[in-house]
Design a protein around this motif. Structure first.
Motif, PDB file in Angstrom:
ATOM      1  N   ARG A   1      49.604  45.889  68.170  1.00 60.07           N
ATOM      2  CA  ARG A   1      49.281  47.188  67.575  1.00 60.07           C
ATOM      3  C   ARG A   1      50.224  47.751  66.895  1.00 60.07           C
ATOM      4  N   GLU A   2      51.627  48.038  66.938  1.00 61.14           N
ATOM      5  CA  GLU A   2      52.847  48.708  66.155  1.00 61.14           C
ATOM      6  C   GLU A   2      52.899  47.750  65.058  1.00 61.14           C
ATOM      7  N   LEU A   3      52.826  46.447  65.022  1.00 60.14           N
ATOM      8  CA  LEU A   3      53.019  45.757  63.873  1.00 60.14           C
ATOM      9  C   LEU A   3      52.069  46.088  62.603  1.00 60.14           C
TER      10      LEU A   3
ATOM     11  N   ASP B   1      56.026  53.375  57.109  1.00 64.08           N
ATOM     12  CA  ASP B   1      56.538  54.264  58.249  1.00 64.08           C
ATOM     13  C   ASP B   1      55.799  55.555  58.387  1.00 64.08           C
ATOM     14  N   ASP B   2      55.377  56.412  57.540  1.00 61.17           N
ATOM     15  CA  ASP B   2      54.800  57.596  57.724  1.00 61.17           C
ATOM     16  C   ASP B   2      53.386  57.402  58.250  1.00 61.17           C
ATOM     17  N   VAL B   3      52.711  56.509  57.894  1.00 66.01           N
ATOM     18  CA  VAL B   3      51.344  56.323  58.527  1.00 66.01           C
ATOM     19  C   VAL B   3      51.522  55.875  59.844  1.00 66.01           C
ATOM     20  N   ALA B   4      52.412  54.906  59.949  1.00 68.80           N
ATOM     21  CA  ALA B   4      52.822  54.561  61.580  1.00 68.80           C
ATOM     22  C   ALA B   4      53.156  55.484  62.490  1.00 68.80           C
ATOM     23  N   SER B   5      53.921  56.430  62.119  1.00 62.99           N
ATOM     24  CA  SER B   5      54.207  57.572  62.842  1.00 62.99           C
ATOM     25  C   SER B   5      53.206  58.642  63.087  1.00 62.99           C
TER      26      SER B   5
ATOM     27  N   VAL C   1      53.191  55.657  66.648  1.00 61.92           N
ATOM     28  CA  VAL C   1      54.206  54.594  66.842  1.00 61.92           C
ATOM     29  C   VAL C   1      55.616  55.448  66.455  1.00 61.92           C
ATOM     30  N   ARG C   2      56.506  55.101  67.534  1.00 64.81           N
ATOM     31  CA  ARG C   2      57.976  55.430  67.455  1.00 64.81           C
ATOM     32  C   ARG C   2      58.524  54.435  66.597  1.00 64.81           C
ATOM     33  N   VAL C   3      58.736  54.403  65.283  1.00 59.53           N
ATOM     34  CA  VAL C   3      59.076  53.664  64.270  1.00 59.53           C
ATOM     35  C   VAL C   3      60.476  53.432  64.507  1.00 59.53           C
ATOM     36  N   SER C   4      61.401  54.053  64.765  1.00 57.47           N
ATOM     37  CA  SER C   4      62.810  53.463  64.886  1.00 57.47           C
ATOM     38  C   SER C   4      62.953  52.737  66.129  1.00 57.47           C
ATOM     39  N   ARG C   5      62.092  53.089  67.157  1.00 58.39           N
ATOM     40  CA  ARG C   5      62.471  52.320  68.537  1.00 58.39           C
ATOM     41  C   ARG C   5      61.665  50.922  68.270  1.00 58.39           C
ATOM     42  N   VAL C   6      60.534  51.006  67.758  1.00 55.33           N
ATOM     43  CA  VAL C   6      59.855  49.810  67.688  1.00 55.33           C
ATOM     44  C   VAL C   6      60.789  48.896  66.712  1.00 55.33           C
TER      45      VAL C   6
END
Length: 350
Positions: free
Chosen positions: A227-229, A236-240, A244-249
């Motif tokens: 899901r995160e991928l 990154d903005d959409v994922a956040s 989604v915790r972009v940096s950790r993932v």
């Protein structure tokens, strides 16, 4: 991607993964039957289940099977590593052999081979089984850390800089490898040079097991981040915004990709272009927004197994001589034109 699109894609990726897996198994059986002593496939199958005579079992299980198993596992590890890096950076050129991961792992592993041999006898036994993979992982992680730190802009890793900086890190690591080969004992340098070509020759179960453990542990971990991928592909903005915790993932998957590539490099040397080609071919065949991990893994296994079959028997078939090529020579010959194709596509803005 909409729910309807996801439902339409999944059956195709499963079918492709199954087809690639079946083809890889068939090629593995063919590889087990070919060699200096050619064996019928029925004898190979009997030997694999414990039947047949002792001589056949020795050839199949002890001499050829470790090489074939290492090739399958190395192909999976390199391919998944490349798929993760290309998804995280949103760049089809981002693979461990392009951005310096393999080069860092190679530099550390060659250091173990050359310096341990020069300093007190050839590295062997437990020292080789533990020291070489560990050094490769540490070297790969260090190269990844350097690329990541140098790619940071305004507190975020700039994906557009990763490949360019990675090429520079790879060049520096390759220079270190060249220096180690110069200062090392002739015998140790020869072993290291043969390993650097990317070879499955004389692989044993001690080479296959560490790669197998890495694949068994880290492939499921990578697939848990599906899901995160999917979200990271959108930016990154959409994922956040999707939670989604972009940096950790990104950090977690970067470590997974690096360890997979480093363990594969320790097992068979830096086999070129598997991590670059397999994800892109799988993505195009599956018609997805990113390389599907399982399909990519099976295609990687198929790619390396086929390349090793050609490396072992190609020159004999052409009647050039009874010589074997390193598998890395074959994958490089197949992958280099595809790299040029990808660069051309990027320059045209496709």
């Amino acid at each position: 991607m909409t729910a309807t699109a996801e439902a339409a894609v999944k059956p195709r990726t499963v079918v492709l993964a199954a087809a690639f897996a079946l083809a890889a198994v068939v090629l593995a059986l063919v590889s087990l039957s070919l060699g200096t002593t050619k064996l019928p496939l029925d004898e190979v199958l009997r030997a694999l289940v414990g039947g047949g005579d002792s001589g056949t079992r020795l050839i199949v299980v002890e001499l050829r099977m470790p090489r074939v198993a290492t090739g399958l596992l190395v192909g999976i590890a390199f391919a998944v590593s490349g798929a993760l890096l290309q998804t995280l950076s949103r760049n089809p050129l981002a693979s461990p052999d392009i951005i310096g991961v393999n080069s860092g792992a190679s530099a550390a592993a060659v250091g173990v081979i050359v310096l341990a041999g020069t300093g007190g006898g050839n590295i062997s036994g437990a020292a080789e089984q533990i020291g070489l993979p560990l050094a490769a992982v540490l070297g790969g992680l260090l190269a990844t850390l350097i690329v990541g730190l140098l790619s940071i802009q305004r507190g975020v890793v700039d994906a557009s800089k990763v490949v360019l900086i990675g090429v520079g890190v790879a060049a520096a690591a390759n220079s270190l490898v060249a220096w180690l080969l110069v200062i090392g004992d002739v015998t140790d340098a020869g072993r290291a040079a043969a390993w650097l070509a990317g070879s499955l020759n004389a692989r044993t179960w001690s080479d296959a097991v560490p790669v197998g453990l890495a694949v068994a542990l880290l492939l499921p971990v990578a697939m848990m981040f599906g899901r995160e991928l999917e979200a990271l592909v959108l930016g990154d903005d959409v994922a956040s915004s999707l939670g989604v915790r972009v940096s950790r993932v990104r950090l977690a998957l970067l470590v997974v990709a690096t360890v997979l590539a480093a363990m594969a490099t320790a097992g068979a040397g830096p086999i070129a272009f598997v991590a670059l080609v397999a994800p892109q071919v799988a993505q195009r065949l599956a018609r997805t927004d990113r390389p599907p991990l399982l399909t990519t893994a099976m295609l990687g296994a198929l790619f390396v197994t086929l390349a090793d079959l050609v490396a072992r028997n190609g020159l004999q078939v052409l009647q050039v001589g009874p010589y074997e090529l390193p598998v890395g020579v074959v994958t490089a010959a197949a992958g280099a034109p595809y790299l040029l194709h990808l660069i051309g596509r990027q320059q045209k803005g496709r």
